[in-house]
Design a protein around this motif. Structure first.
Motif, PDB file in Angstrom:
ATOM      1  N   SER A 141      52.609  61.346  94.311  1.00  0.00           N
ATOM      2  CA  SER A 141      52.223  62.657  94.840  1.00  0.00           C
ATOM      3  C   SER A 141      52.064  62.605  96.357  1.00  0.00           C
ATOM      4  O   SER A 141      51.078  62.058  96.863  1.00  0.00           O
ATOM      5  CB  SER A 141      50.912  63.115  94.194  1.00  0.00           C
ATOM      6  OG  SER A 141      51.098  63.350  92.814  1.00  0.00           O
TER       7      SER A 141
ATOM      8  N   LYS B 157      54.046  71.271  89.288  1.00  0.00           N
ATOM      9  CA  LYS B 157      53.842  69.869  89.626  1.00  0.00           C
ATOM     10  C   LYS B 157      52.854  69.201  88.667  1.00  0.00           C
ATOM     11  O   LYS B 157      53.041  68.038  88.278  1.00  0.00           O
ATOM     12  CB  LYS B 157      53.362  69.743  91.067  1.00  0.00           C
ATOM     13  CG  LYS B 157      54.418  70.113  92.097  1.00  0.00           C
ATOM     14  CD  LYS B 157      55.651  69.223  91.970  1.00  0.00           C
ATOM     15  CE  LYS B 157      56.655  69.446  93.065  1.00  0.00           C
ATOM     16  NZ  LYS B 157      57.792  68.483  93.003  1.00  0.00           N
TER      17      LYS B 157
ATOM     18  N   VAL C 151      55.863  64.106  92.749  1.00  0.00           N
ATOM     19  CA  VAL C 151      55.073  65.253  92.294  1.00  0.00           C
ATOM     20  C   VAL C 151      54.500  65.932  93.552  1.00  0.00           C
ATOM     21  O   VAL C 151      55.256  66.376  94.398  1.00  0.00           O
ATOM     22  CB  VAL C 151      53.982  64.798  91.302  1.00  0.00           C
ATOM     23  CG1 VAL C 151      53.395  65.993  90.569  1.00  0.00           C
ATOM     24  CG2 VAL C 151      54.572  63.839  90.255  1.00  0.00           C
ATOM     25  N   SER C 152      53.199  66.011  93.701  1.00  0.00           N
ATOM     26  CA  SER C 152      52.585  66.624  94.875  1.00  0.00           C
ATOM     27  C   SER C 152      51.082  66.485  94.772  1.00  0.00           C
ATOM     28  O   SER C 152      50.525  66.468  93.670  1.00  0.00           O
ATOM     29  CB  SER C 152      52.949  68.106  94.979  1.00  0.00           C
ATOM     30  OG  SER C 152      52.252  68.734  96.039  1.00  0.00           O
TER      31      SER C 152
ATOM     32  N   ASN D 118      61.598  72.385  89.696  1.00  0.00           N
ATOM     33  CA  ASN D 118      60.509  71.403  89.679  1.00  0.00           C
ATOM     34  C   ASN D 118      60.211  70.856  88.292  1.00  0.00           C
ATOM     35  O   ASN D 118      59.845  69.686  88.159  1.00  0.00           O
ATOM     36  CB  ASN D 118      59.233  72.020  90.253  1.00  0.00           C
ATOM     37  CG  ASN D 118      59.402  72.514  91.675  1.00  0.00           C
ATOM     38  OD1 ASN D 118      60.409  72.252  92.317  1.00  0.00           O
ATOM     39  ND2 ASN D 118      58.417  73.229  92.168  1.00  0.00           N
TER      40      ASN D 118
END
Length: 217
Positions: A155, A130, A111-112, A84
């Protein structure tokens, strides 16, 4: 435009490339492990050698073998950091010189939403990686106000992908799959966000986009 697809599993990206070609697009593939800097360098070198430039790099690789910190699953911690975070850094290191030389380029990272409004239980390390990517994006943006490099962090929330397969805790994996089945939206939703960001005029930068199901808390 030509799409160069890169991943560890050749059969998956070959199938996607074939679908793109059947729809009239142009696509090639390259087997890459983003944790290996030499693989990402090879991807960039091959793309430049064949097409002469790279307009956009999308960092999409990610894993989530999440578990409570008390489980002390340090192997999974390291794996998440390697894929990541280090994977994204390997992408920057490989492509940034090309962006600078050609005078333009766009870095997009998936990303998240994890960690945006507080870290959920069992997601501390995943959210940390992240959010580190988000911070790196902002750092690169502040170093790129000469207009050469644009950055976009996208995200996603629950998306219908196989991310749950990387989760080692059986209970968390099953619950995540149930959540995805119940509310997950198609990957195309994220693809549209990527397209929106990269289609902006050269003097417009979309810094962050959050893409989640409307029913996700």
């Amino acid at each position: 435009a030509v799409v160069v697809l890169a991943a560890r599993r050749s059969e998956r990206i070959d199938a996607v490339a074939q679908e793109i070609r059947e729809r009239g697009g142009r696509a090639t593939t390259c087997v890459v492990d983003v944790t290996k800097a030499e693989d990402v360098q090879r991807l960039v070198a091959a793309t430049l050698g064949q097409y002469g430039r790279i307009d956009v790099l999308v960092n999409n690789a990610g894993i989530a073998p999440i578990s409570p910190l008390a489980d002390l699953d340090t192997e999974s911690w390291s794996a998440m950091i390697d894929v990541n975070l280090h994977g994204m850094l390997n992408g920057i290191a490989a492509v940034l010189p090309a962006f600078r030389e050609q005078g333009t380029g766009h870095l997009v990272s998936i990303v998240s939403v994890a960690g945006l409004s507080g870290v959920s239980p069992s997601m501390a390390v995943y959210a940390a990686t992240k959010n580190a990517v988000r911070t790196l994006h902002e750092g690169l943006r502040t170093e790129s106000t000469d207009g050469v490099v644009r950055t976009t962090a996208i995200s996603p929330g629950y998306i219908r992908t196989d991310l749950a397969d990387s989760m080692t805790d059986p209970g968390i994996r099953e619950q995540t799959r149930k959540n995805i089945d119940a509310m997950g939206i198609p990957p195309a939703a994220v693809a549209r966000a990527v397209a929106f960001a990269i289609e902006q005029p050269g003097d417009v930068e979309i810094g962050e986009i959050n893409v989640r199901p409307t029913v996700q808390a």
